[in-house]
Design a protein around this motif. Structure first.
Motif, PDB file in Angstrom:
ATOM      1  N   MET A  44      49.056  29.872  33.409  1.00 33.30           N
ATOM      2  CA  MET A  44      49.522  29.177  34.603  1.00 33.30           C
ATOM      3  C   MET A  44      49.903  30.165  35.703  1.00 33.30           C
ATOM      4  N   ALA A  45      50.511  31.290  35.310  1.00 33.41           N
ATOM      5  CA  ALA A  45      50.850  32.311  36.300  1.00 33.41           C
ATOM      6  C   ALA A  45      49.583  32.878  36.947  1.00 33.41           C
ATOM      7  N   LEU A  46      48.567  33.123  36.125  1.00 35.37           N
ATOM      8  CA  LEU A  46      47.305  33.621  36.669  1.00 35.37           C
ATOM      9  C   LEU A  46      46.628  32.587  37.555  1.00 35.37           C
ATOM     10  N   ALA A  47      46.697  31.316  37.147  1.00 36.46           N
ATOM     11  CA  ALA A  47      46.102  30.249  37.947  1.00 36.46           C
ATOM     12  C   ALA A  47      46.772  30.156  39.321  1.00 36.46           C
ATOM     13  N   PHE A  48      48.050  30.463  39.381  1.00 38.61           N
ATOM     14  CA  PHE A  48      48.769  30.468  40.652  1.00 38.61           C
ATOM     15  C   PHE A  48      48.355  31.660  41.517  1.00 38.61           C
ATOM     16  N   LEU A  49      48.104  32.820  40.865  1.00 39.79           N
ATOM     17  CA  LEU A  49      47.872  34.051  41.614  1.00 39.79           C
ATOM     18  C   LEU A  49      46.406  34.314  41.933  1.00 39.79           C
ATOM     19  N   LEU A  50      45.480  33.812  41.124  1.00 42.86           N
ATOM     20  CA  LEU A  50      44.071  34.144  41.314  1.00 42.86           C
ATOM     21  C   LEU A  50      43.529  33.756  42.693  1.00 42.86           C
ATOM     22  N   PRO A  51      43.900  32.590  43.246  1.00 43.79           N
ATOM     23  CA  PRO A  51      43.373  32.248  44.576  1.00 43.79           C
ATOM     24  C   PRO A  51      44.124  32.889  45.731  1.00 43.79           C
ATOM     25  N   ALA A  52      45.052  33.796  45.441  1.00 36.45           N
ATOM     26  CA  ALA A  52      45.956  34.306  46.473  1.00 36.45           C
ATOM     27  C   ALA A  52      45.203  34.970  47.627  1.00 36.45           C
ATOM     28  N   ILE A  53      44.286  35.875  47.327  1.00 35.48           N
ATOM     29  CA  ILE A  53      43.642  36.642  48.399  1.00 35.48           C
ATOM     30  C   ILE A  53      42.716  35.766  49.247  1.00 35.48           C
ATOM     31  N   PRO A  54      41.803  34.979  48.634  1.00 31.51           N
ATOM     32  CA  PRO A  54      40.997  34.108  49.507  1.00 31.51           C
ATOM     33  C   PRO A  54      41.837  33.124  50.308  1.00 31.51           C
ATOM     34  N   ALA A  55      42.892  32.559  49.692  1.00 34.46           N
ATOM     35  CA  ALA A  55      43.737  31.615  50.416  1.00 34.46           C
ATOM     36  C   ALA A  55      44.455  32.307  51.570  1.00 34.46           C
ATOM     37  N   PHE A  56      44.844  33.556  51.391  1.00 37.58           N
ATOM     38  CA  PHE A  56      45.519  34.315  52.448  1.00 37.58           C
ATOM     39  C   PHE A  56      44.632  34.420  53.692  1.00 37.58           C
ATOM     40  N   PHE A  57      43.358  34.741  53.494  1.00 37.93           N
ATOM     41  CA  PHE A  57      42.453  34.867  54.642  1.00 37.93           C
ATOM     42  C   PHE A  57      42.065  33.503  55.204  1.00 37.93           C
ATOM     43  N   MET A  58      41.887  32.512  54.345  1.00 36.50           N
ATOM     44  CA  MET A  58      41.543  31.181  54.842  1.00 36.50           C
ATOM     45  C   MET A  58      42.663  30.612  55.694  1.00 36.50           C
ATOM     46  N   GLY A  59      43.908  30.923  55.337  1.00 37.91           N
ATOM     47  CA  GLY A  59      45.042  30.394  56.077  1.00 37.91           C
ATOM     48  C   GLY A  59      45.190  30.957  57.475  1.00 37.91           C
TER      49      GLY A  59
END
Length: 250
Positions: A155-170
């Motif tokens: 669950m921790a990995l599932a929270f962190l894995l999209p971090a970088i793409p979401a950062f740029f998309m935001g």
């Protein structure tokens, strides 16, 4: 769209076919109604000051691409990471929280990054595309190892894995709004285009996944960010324009 599916199909397949048909019809009707409500006001204001059809069309394509791309990547990543977490409810809560959180961080940081010239719209769009694809490739390569972890770690990995793409998309949505021309109704128009295309992409996401798989859904979403990057201007955004945008948006 025929009312007569192949009678040789099993009952379950027939019901799935009918559900898919209803979904596509509903999405089609929603798309037509949305297009009318968005484009009709443009027709009546075509003679107003600031009317620039080429620029308006480019901006609409930009925000439409962001809406569709964000939704498709989000749906694909949620379904991919469901394989990791193993529970649909936990997956939805964890991955969606991660995407929203890191997209918000990206939006918050975008002002300083864009004002300093570190990022502009085009590089940010291409970085969103690249990191989304790398996220998928990396997950597929490491999944045998990741699946052996305890659920809390998953669950921790599932929270962190999209971090970088979401950062740029935001970053792309608020900075796109900030460089819109200051014409009455321009910001609400493009916000509505973004919301409508995201909703349409959400409605088509399940059907696309059945045809292309969840990797395919993510890659299609990444392709929309390629369109956004190609159509966006490379210039930095100034702080006065951002303040004007925030004032009108409120």
């Amino acid at each position: 769209f025929s009312d007569r599916p192949d009678t040789k199909m099993s009952e379950g397949v027939i019901q799935s076919w009918k559900a898919k048909r209803r979904n596509l019809i509903f999405v089609g009707l929603f798309s037509v109604a949305s297009a009318v409500m968005i484009l009709a006001p443009l027709y009546f204001r075509r003679r107003t000051e600031g009317w620039r059809p080429p620029d308006l069309a480019r901006n609409m394509i930009y925000f439409a691409s962001l809406g569709a791309g964000f939704m498709l990547i989000e749906m694909g990543i949620i379904q991919k990471l469901r394989l990791l977490v193993g529970h649909p409810g936990y997956t939805l809560a964890t991955v969606l929280a991660g995407i929203v959180f890191f997209a918000g961080i990206g939006s918050l940081a975008s002002g300083k990054l864009f004002n300093s010239g570190i990022l502009t719209l085009r590089p940010a769009a291409f970085l969103a595309l690249l990191t989304s694809v790398l996220c998928v490739i990396g997950f597929d390569a490491l999944s045998p190892v990741l699946l052996a972890l305890p659920r809390v770690a998953k669950m921790a990995l599932a929270f962190l894995l999209p971090a970088i793409p979401a950062f740029f998309m935001g970053q792309l949505y608020p900075q796109g709004l900030a460089i819109l021309p200051k014409v009455e109704g321009e910001i609400p128009l493009h916000m509505s285009v973004n919301a409508v295309t995201g909703t349409i992409a959400g409605g088509l996401g399940v059907t696309l996944a059945q045809l292309a798989g969840y990797n395919g859904v993510i890659f299609i979403g990444a392709a929309f960010y390629f369109v956004a990057g190609m159509i966006s201007g490379p210039g930095p955004v100034t702080e006065p324009s951002r303040q004007a945008v925030m004032s009108e948006a409120h």
